[in-house]
Design a protein around this motif. Structure first.
Motif, PDB file in Angstrom:
ATOM      1  N   ASP A   5      33.248  34.130  58.569  1.00 26.89           N
ATOM      2  CA  ASP A   5      32.285  35.173  58.263  1.00 26.89           C
ATOM      3  C   ASP A   5      31.054  34.688  57.512  1.00 26.89           C
ATOM      4  O   ASP A   5      29.948  35.110  57.807  1.00 26.89           O
ATOM      5  CB  ASP A   5      32.987  36.267  57.448  1.00 26.89           C
ATOM      6  CG  ASP A   5      32.093  37.421  57.112  1.00 26.89           C
ATOM      7  OD1 ASP A   5      31.500  38.004  58.039  1.00 26.89           O
ATOM      8  OD2 ASP A   5      31.978  37.754  55.916  1.00 26.89           O
ATOM      9  N   GLU A   6      31.233  33.827  56.510  1.00 24.25           N
ATOM     10  CA  GLU A   6      30.084  33.364  55.719  1.00 24.25           C
ATOM     11  C   GLU A   6      30.421  32.074  54.984  1.00 24.25           C
ATOM     12  O   GLU A   6      31.580  31.785  54.703  1.00 24.25           O
ATOM     13  CB  GLU A   6      29.641  34.425  54.708  1.00 24.25           C
ATOM     14  CG  GLU A   6      30.632  34.633  53.572  1.00 24.25           C
ATOM     15  CD  GLU A   6      30.130  35.611  52.517  1.00 24.25           C
ATOM     16  OE1 GLU A   6      28.961  35.498  52.095  1.00 24.25           O
ATOM     17  OE2 GLU A   6      30.926  36.475  52.110  1.00 24.25           O
ATOM     18  N   ARG A  17      34.238  31.458  54.226  1.00 25.28           N
ATOM     19  CA  ARG A  17      35.067  32.657  54.080  1.00 25.28           C
ATOM     20  C   ARG A  17      35.472  33.119  55.467  1.00 25.28           C
ATOM     21  O   ARG A  17      34.629  33.272  56.362  1.00 25.28           O
ATOM     22  CB  ARG A  17      34.269  33.750  53.374  1.00 25.28           C
ATOM     23  CG  ARG A  17      35.007  35.053  53.220  1.00 25.28           C
ATOM     24  CD  ARG A  17      34.111  36.056  52.474  1.00 25.28           C
ATOM     25  NE  ARG A  17      34.736  37.351  52.416  1.00 25.28           N
ATOM     26  CZ  ARG A  17      34.525  38.332  53.292  1.00 25.28           C
ATOM     27  NH1 ARG A  17      33.698  38.164  54.299  1.00 25.28           N
ATOM     28  NH2 ARG A  17      35.136  39.483  53.154  1.00 25.28           N
ATOM     29  N   ARG A  65      34.354  38.067  46.284  1.00 24.69           N
ATOM     30  CA  ARG A  65      33.571  38.412  47.492  1.00 24.69           C
ATOM     31  C   ARG A  65      34.348  39.377  48.376  1.00 24.69           C
ATOM     32  O   ARG A  65      33.789  40.282  48.979  1.00 24.69           O
ATOM     33  CB  ARG A  65      33.212  37.154  48.299  1.00 24.69           C
ATOM     34  CG  ARG A  65      32.269  36.209  47.617  1.00 24.69           C
ATOM     35  CD  ARG A  65      30.924  36.828  47.463  1.00 24.69           C
ATOM     36  NE  ARG A  65      30.363  37.113  48.769  1.00 24.69           N
ATOM     37  CZ  ARG A  65      29.089  37.116  49.037  1.00 24.69           C
ATOM     38  NH1 ARG A  65      28.229  36.837  48.097  1.00 24.69           N
ATOM     39  NH2 ARG A  65      28.650  37.396  50.234  1.00 24.69           N
ATOM     40  N   HIS A  66      35.645  39.166  48.459  1.00 23.35           N
ATOM     41  CA  HIS A  66      36.506  40.034  49.270  1.00 23.35           C
ATOM     42  C   HIS A  66      36.445  41.472  48.737  1.00 23.35           C
ATOM     43  O   HIS A  66      36.338  42.424  49.511  1.00 23.35           O
ATOM     44  CB  HIS A  66      37.944  39.505  49.269  1.00 23.35           C
ATOM     45  CG  HIS A  66      38.891  40.340  50.050  1.00 23.35           C
ATOM     46  ND1 HIS A  66      38.898  40.352  51.419  1.00 23.35           N
ATOM     47  CD2 HIS A  66      39.855  41.200  49.658  1.00 23.35           C
ATOM     48  CE1 HIS A  66      39.839  41.189  51.842  1.00 23.35           C
ATOM     49  NE2 HIS A  66      40.430  41.708  50.794  1.00 23.35           N
ATOM     50  N   GLU A  78      34.034  42.791  46.923  1.00 28.31           N
ATOM     51  CA  GLU A  78      32.678  43.312  47.133  1.00 28.31           C
ATOM     52  C   GLU A  78      32.511  43.875  48.536  1.00 28.31           C
ATOM     53  O   GLU A  78      31.851  44.877  48.737  1.00 28.31           O
ATOM     54  CB  GLU A  78      31.637  42.207  46.945  1.00 28.31           C
ATOM     55  CG  GLU A  78      31.390  41.787  45.535  1.00 28.31           C
ATOM     56  CD  GLU A  78      30.455  40.593  45.461  1.00 28.31           C
ATOM     57  OE1 GLU A  78      29.839  40.218  46.484  1.00 28.31           O
ATOM     58  OE2 GLU A  78      30.354  39.999  44.379  1.00 28.31           O
ATOM     59  N   LYS A  79      33.089  43.187  49.520  1.00 25.50           N
ATOM     60  CA  LYS A  79      32.903  43.576  50.928  1.00 25.50           C
ATOM     61  C   LYS A  79      33.880  44.650  51.380  1.00 25.50           C
ATOM     62  O   LYS A  79      33.723  45.197  52.461  1.00 25.50           O
ATOM     63  CB  LYS A  79      33.027  42.335  51.809  1.00 25.50           C
ATOM     64  CG  LYS A  79      31.987  41.287  51.507  1.00 25.50           C
ATOM     65  CD  LYS A  79      31.332  40.856  52.755  1.00 25.50           C
ATOM     66  CE  LYS A  79      30.228  39.864  52.399  1.00 25.50           C
ATOM     67  NZ  LYS A  79      29.426  39.539  53.528  1.00 25.50           N
TER      68      LYS A  79
END
Length: 148
Positions: free
Chosen positions: A70-71, A97, A143-144, A146-147
């Motif tokens: 993904d990023e 990620r 990050r997980h 946040e998304k």
């Protein structure tokens, strides 16, 4: 001063960073460098292979887990040397990620063991974790969230 024992260029490689159920997937490496240490699945980028494809391939080869890259989270320099202060290995690791799709994980290829870890469990690994594993796990889990 750090000198090279073999010369050449750093080796580009990827780390597949997967979060599922608030846990990260780690493998216990079977081969050097970092044999016996827990770290994220990953390995060399093949000639002509894109970063995301390399992360997905390495993840599947080492664990059987399917995920979608993904990023890029970060890039890390990993230099390992001997007692003579010469660099034996120099890798530039690109942490990617990956969004989990399926699979619980099974050791294959370079992985001696595979398991899912909470952040607290990663912290408890201490010296049995590769360098920067805890910091990268913290980044991936934040990050997980946040998304989500």
């Amino acid at each position: 001063m750090i000198t090279s024992s073999r010369g050449g260029s750093p080796v580009p490689a990827v780390l597949a960073v997967v979060v599922h159920d608030r846990k990260v997937l780690l493998v216990r490496r079977a081969n050097p460098p970092d044999a016996g240490c827990w770290g994220f699945p990953g390995g060399h980028i093949e000639w002509g292979e894109r970063l995301f494809a390399a992360a997905e391939r390495e993840l599947h080869e080492e664990t059987g887990v399917e995920a979608c890259a993904d990023e890029v989270l970060t890039a890390l320099d990993v230099l390992a040397g001997g007692a003579d202060e010469c660099v034996a290995h120099h890798y530039v690791l690109v942490a990617v990620r990956c969004i989990w799709r399926s699979g619980s994980g099974r050791p294959a290829d370079d992985a001696r063991a595979v398991d899912w870890f909470t952040l607290e469990q990663v912290a408890a690994l201490g010296d049995t974790a590769s360098v920067d594993v805890l910091a990268l796990a913290e980044t991936a889990l934040s990050r997980h969230l946040e998304k989500a």
